[in-house]
Design a protein around this motif. Sequence first.
Motif, PDB file in Angstrom:
ATOM      1  N   THR A 174       0.835  -1.215   0.000  1.00  0.00           N
ATOM      2  CA  THR A 174       0.000   0.000   0.000  1.00  0.00           C
ATOM      3  C   THR A 174       0.865   1.258   0.000  1.00  0.00           C
ATOM      4  OG1 THR A 174      -0.215  -0.224   2.416  1.00  0.00           O
ATOM      5  CG2 THR A 174      -2.035  -1.049   1.073  1.00  0.00           C
ATOM      6  N   GLU A 215     -10.448  -1.156   5.808  1.00  0.00           N
ATOM      7  CA  GLU A 215      -9.461  -1.718   6.734  1.00  0.00           C
ATOM      8  C   GLU A 215      -9.810  -1.399   8.182  1.00  0.00           C
ATOM      9  OE1 GLU A 215      -4.642  -1.529   7.710  1.00  0.00           O
ATOM     10  OE2 GLU A 215      -5.442  -0.613   5.882  1.00  0.00           O
ATOM     11  N   ASP A 259     -10.752  -4.232  10.823  1.00  0.00           N
ATOM     12  CA  ASP A 259      -9.836  -4.409  11.950  1.00  0.00           C
ATOM     13  C   ASP A 259     -10.595  -4.442  13.271  1.00  0.00           C
ATOM     14  OD1 ASP A 259      -7.495  -4.716  13.333  1.00  0.00           O
ATOM     15  OD2 ASP A 259      -6.899  -2.618  13.214  1.00  0.00           O
ATOM     16  N   ALA A 288      -7.138  -7.412   8.039  1.00  0.00           N
ATOM     17  CA  ALA A 288      -7.758  -6.153   7.626  1.00  0.00           C
ATOM     18  C   ALA A 288      -6.891  -5.420   6.607  1.00  0.00           C
ATOM     19  CB  ALA A 288      -7.992  -5.266   8.851  1.00  0.00           C
ATOM     20  N   SER A 289      -5.572  -5.493   6.781  1.00  0.00           N
ATOM     21  CA  SER A 289      -4.653  -4.856   5.839  1.00  0.00           C
ATOM     22  C   SER A 289      -4.731  -5.511   4.461  1.00  0.00           C
ATOM     23  CB  SER A 289      -3.210  -4.936   6.365  1.00  0.00           C
ATOM     24  OG  SER A 289      -3.077  -4.255   7.586  1.00  0.00           O
ATOM     25  N   ASN A 341      -7.737  -4.253   2.538  1.00  0.00           N
ATOM     26  CA  ASN A 341      -7.462  -2.937   1.970  1.00  0.00           C
ATOM     27  C   ASN A 341      -6.622  -3.065   0.698  1.00  0.00           C
ATOM     28  OD1 ASN A 341      -6.982  -0.207   1.513  1.00  0.00           O
ATOM     29  ND2 ASN A 341      -5.523  -0.005   3.181  1.00  0.00           N
TER      30      ASN A 341
END
Length: 219
Positions: A92, A115, A119, A143-144, A147
Amino acid sequence: IMGIISGMLAVGMQVRCTQLIGRGQQKELSRFFSATVYVGAVVSLLMTALVLIFAKPFTALLGASGNGASLLIPASRYLIGIGVGIPPLIMTAILAPAFQLDSGRKTIQTGAIIEAVADILLDLLAVKLGFGIIGVGFATAAASYLNLLYQCTHFLKKDRMLHFVRPNISVVEFLKMLRLGEERAFKRLYNTIRPIVLNAIIIAYGGAVAMSALSVRNS
């Protein structure tokens, strides 16, 4: 370390792509962009493997030794959890300047919301199921990834100025591009070494209590 690598790749790619835009070499844009992304993916996977294998030594290096030895096990478990999420953190960061060049600010904002919500929900689920601190780390990593996957959909469309293609770039060309990001890399190196030294000093003289106090102050 992640900042050093992602900084070199991101800045080098941004400068090189900006040069190509100015020259009107549209086909070259996606070639350099894709090469940067693919190299970043490989490097991030290697870094993940290193963190998973050497989690305890890395944790000790960050200050969980001596007076702070009591932090070694829980901190290393959390490091393993978030270590799985190294690839999306690096990727990212590399994609961020590409979004600036390709009018993708809304995609970044939407991805960040995805995200954050994921999270929170996954952290609560990890706690409820009793997975402990390593579960919370895995939740953050998951969660990352969500994204990152969302952000990548932006570059799957062929009508985008920047989109994924076969890189087809020579090692010499790529190294020249990396040199464009050297200044950012050295700044990141300094910012990486400074907290490690500070943590070691605080743990050595104040122990876990002092380290916790510093964490509270910084937050």
